[in-house]
Design a protein around this motif. Structure first.
Motif, PDB file in Angstrom:
ATOM      1  N   THR B 204     103.418 -35.039  26.109  1.00 52.92           N
ATOM      2  CA  THR B 204     103.165 -34.705  24.701  1.00 52.92           C
ATOM      3  C   THR B 204     104.037 -35.608  23.831  1.00 52.92           C
ATOM      4  OG1 THR B 204     104.750 -32.923  24.949  1.00 52.92           O
ATOM      5  CG2 THR B 204     102.441 -32.318  25.073  1.00 52.92           C
ATOM      6  N   ALA B 226      98.663 -34.640  21.976  1.00 51.85           N
ATOM      7  CA  ALA B 226      99.184 -33.530  21.170  1.00 51.85           C
ATOM      8  C   ALA B 226      98.162 -32.403  21.159  1.00 51.85           C
ATOM      9  CB  ALA B 226      99.439 -33.997  19.749  1.00 51.85           C
ATOM     10  N   SER B 230      99.472 -28.010  17.119  1.00 52.58           N
ATOM     11  CA  SER B 230     100.898 -28.238  17.326  1.00 52.58           C
ATOM     12  C   SER B 230     101.525 -29.028  16.176  1.00 52.58           C
ATOM     13  CB  SER B 230     101.118 -28.980  18.646  1.00 52.58           C
ATOM     14  OG  SER B 230     100.529 -30.266  18.580  1.00 52.58           O
ATOM     15  N   TYR B 232     100.233 -31.890  14.922  1.00 56.35           N
ATOM     16  CA  TYR B 232      99.704 -33.256  14.870  1.00 56.35           C
ATOM     17  C   TYR B 232      98.231 -33.138  14.511  1.00 56.35           C
ATOM     18  CZ  TYR B 232     103.944 -34.631  17.352  1.00 56.35           C
ATOM     19  OH  TYR B 232     105.243 -34.848  17.716  1.00 56.35           O
TER      20      TYR B 232
END
Lengths: 273, 382
Positions: B204, B226, B230, B232
């Motif tokens: 990640t 990603a 999260s 992003y």
């Protein structure tokens, strides 16, 4: 207008992939605006919103908005959305589809998403034609209308997405149009807030492909048609043949992801974990 | 952490291949299963439906069809899960478009195909190995992919763990091909402890979201991934995309993206290629087999040795990328090689390509829904 500019800067990927693909007079931009205003009104964090789109003109919306965006395969957007929602129920999953997407190739997924009552908001942009592919008939093309593949007029009866999805078991079902923009804002906001599966069908003119082949002089005449041929549910008389718009169904049954969480909790309580 | 193996009694169970696959998936960290029942793969799904809901974050969902199953597991994979589906021939056909999508968006996931006789609905409860080339080339467009196989129940468990590891390591769908005999054979297997296994997970991003390029050139050519939600906010598309993930048709960007996706698998050939060699050191006749046929072949090789024929067996555990070095070595040395398989020659075609005139490649094919017996292979060796 300042407000609008602010929203554009906040929610569109303004440094990317503009100018957009929508033709002059296309209703999709208005629906996109409604979607953004709804997310803004609800103050949803951008990181928690996922826009999953199918293929075609409506599918391009995913590129423009600054959320988590997934541009999937034709007709299958709801299957991806189902996976995302079940994998992370915290996310607000909004699925943008055209009428070909949702009612033709994806018809099975639409009814099953409704039956499961999964917490996804489906936005069906119905322009009654395959726009990006060049104006072929769709399962929403009215009987008798002409298109690239029904040059002699369509013989088939179109789907009524609202009836279909209601019968399949969705919690929230509504129809709006890109002429009634304020109402569409309310419907989408409402749909996103509702638990379980929600669908908003937005009638959205396609002047380039549908209008041109069905004797609409220009884009304005298509919006006038929408105004004249739709009626709000509450104003509808019994013998009214106009297309009803408004909220058809609004239930509060828990969504699939909530029922799944309950199942997990009960299994844990029984010591099955 | 100290190695606990010696002090713990290993769990031994009597299981069938399909159950072992489910066990392997759970050991590998699979927390999402989306599928549609189809013979002879259904037991995988049934075990997952039992085991996933009570587990901490396990999700099991029975979808409306195989297309939806693939869509759901791609969605789950993008949202950060280790996801799997299991199917058989006709279902595998339906999954192909989404397997291509998974290749394009580099979604790690595992698809198990318990092969049955075909084409079409074919022979639902009979073994076959007819989906080998479809696993490699089933979806449209040019792409790289990893295809694995298993020939014993123990291997079903082990190769499922390998499949997940490779999927995560190379950010790609991995296909595990099993045949009906392996899937439904019951035998004793040992379930390893999770800490005995090497379990890999996708890399990640560590950079802030504004610096992150979701499809950038990276070490090992595998970009960091990603999970959705999260922070992003990336765009994922099946269209050919640039390093930022946005659609592009610029020839230089398209070329770069396509070449990287090939390179990430091709350059780690040595890591991906898995074969088992049995008595091949001095072999004059080599049998190349995979799946349940490899078990018949092993017995046949033993019988041939007992009769003084220097036979050996190469079991292919990785089918694609095709384990060229191992096969080439035998082709260069042996008087002839024999490729028995339950299809009309889908792997022997690869062997002939690699053989390049070194030796004689003989085939033994059966497409009548029956297994290939040791005596048939022995006859062909002698």
């Amino acid at each position: 207008m300042a407000d609008v500019t602010q929203l554009i800067h906040e929610y569109l990927r303004h440094n990317k992939k503009f100018p957009h693909v929508f033709c002059p007079g296309c209703g999709h931009g208005i629906v996109l605006g409604s979607l953004i205003r709804s997310v803004h009104a609800l103050q949803l964090p951008k990181d928690d919103v996922v826009v999953v789109a199918g293929i075609g003109c409506s599918g391009r919306m995913a590129v423009y908005v600054d959320f988590n965006t997934v541009h999937t395969t034709h007709g299958r957007a709801l299957t991806f959305a189902t996976g995302i929602k079940m994998a992370n129920p915290r996310l607000k999953v909004i699925c943008v589809m055209g009428d070909g997407d949702a009612l033709s190739i994806g018809g099975n997924h639409l009814i099953h998403a409704a039956r499961r009552n999964i917490g996804v908001t489906a936005l069906v942009l119905n322009n009654m034609i395959y726009g990006m592919t060049g104006g072929q008939c769709s399962p929403a093309t009215p009987q008798g209308n002409t298109s690239m593949t029904t040059p002699h007029g369509s013989l088939e009866q179109p789907f009524d997405a609202v009836e279909l999805v209601s019968a399949a078991g969705a919690n929230y079902v509504a129809r709006g149009t890109s002429f009634h923009a304020n109402m569409l804002d309310r419907l989408i906001t409402d749909a996103i807030q509702h638990p379980g599966f929600s669908m908003v069908e937005a009638l959205s003119p396609c002047p380039t492909q549908y209008g041109r082949k069905n004797k609409f002089r220009d884009a304005v005449s298509m919006y006038e048609w929408l105004k004249k041929n739709t009626v709000k549910l509450e104003n509808r008389k019994e013998d009214d043949t106009r297309i009803p718009i408004g909220v058809f169904r609004a239930l509060d049954r828990p969504g699939l992801e909530d029922r799944y969480a309950e199942l997990k909790a009960s299994l844990r309580a029984k010591g099955r974990a | 952490m100290p190695n606990m193996n010696t002090r713990r009694k290993r769990v031994e169970v009597f299981a069938q291949g399909n159950e072992a696959i489910a066990e392997g998936a759970l050991l590998a960290g699979c927390s999402f299963f989306g599928g549609y029942p189809i013979t002879p793969s259904t037991e995988i799904m049934e075990v997952m439906s039992q085991r996933l809901p009570p587990s901490e974050d396990g999700v099991f969902i029975q979808m409306e069809d195989e297309i939806a199953s693939m869509g759901a597991i791609i969605g789950a994979s993008l949202a950060g899960r280790k996801a799997m589906t299991a199917t058989s021939g006709p279902g595998f056909s339906l999954m192909q478009e989404h397997i291509g999508y998974a290749c394009m968006v580099e979604a790690p996931l595992v698809v198990v195909n318990v092969m049955r006789g075909g084409p079409s609905t074919g022979l639902p409860t009979s073994p076959a190995q007819g989906d080998v080339q479809m696993a490699r080339w089933g979806t449209h467009g040019d792409h790289s992919i990893i295809v694995l196989s298993a020939s014993t129940v123990q291997e079903c468990l082990e190769m499922t763990v390998v499949a997940f590891n490779m999927a995560e390591k190379y950010r790609t769908p991995v296909i595990l091909l099993v045949d009906e005999v392996t899937a439904h054979t019951r035998e004793k297997i040992t379930i390893p402890y999770r800490d005995e296994l090497e379990i890999l997970s996708r890399v990640t991003p560590t950079v802030p979201p504004e610096w992150f390029k979701p499809f950038a050139e990276a070490t090992r050519a595998v970009p960091a991934m990603a999970p959705i939600g999260s922070g992003y906010r990336i765009h994922v598309t099946g269209l050919t995309h640039d390093q930022m993930g946005f659609p592009t048709s610029r020839p230089d960007e398209v070329n770069e993206a396509m070449k990287r996706m090939f390179r990430k698998i091709d350059q780690f050939y040595g890591d991906i290629m898995m074969v088992d060699e049995f008595m091949t050191d001095d072999a004059e006749v080599a049998v190349l087999a995979y799946g349940s046929v490899a078990r018949s072949a092993r017995y046949a090789v033993e019988q041939a040795r007992a009769r003084g024929v220097k036979a050996g067996l190469l079991t292919l555990k990785t089918l694609f990328p095709f384990p060229r070095p191992a096969v080439e070595k035998l082709c260069r040395r042996c008087k002839h090689v024999l490729v028995p398989e339950m299809n009309m020659g889908q792997i022997s075609r690869e062997v002939k390509r690699v053989n390049n005139g070194y030796t004689r490649v003989r085939t033994l094919n059966r497409v009548d829904g029956q297994i290939i017996t040791p005596s048939e292979i022995l006859k062909a060796i002698l």
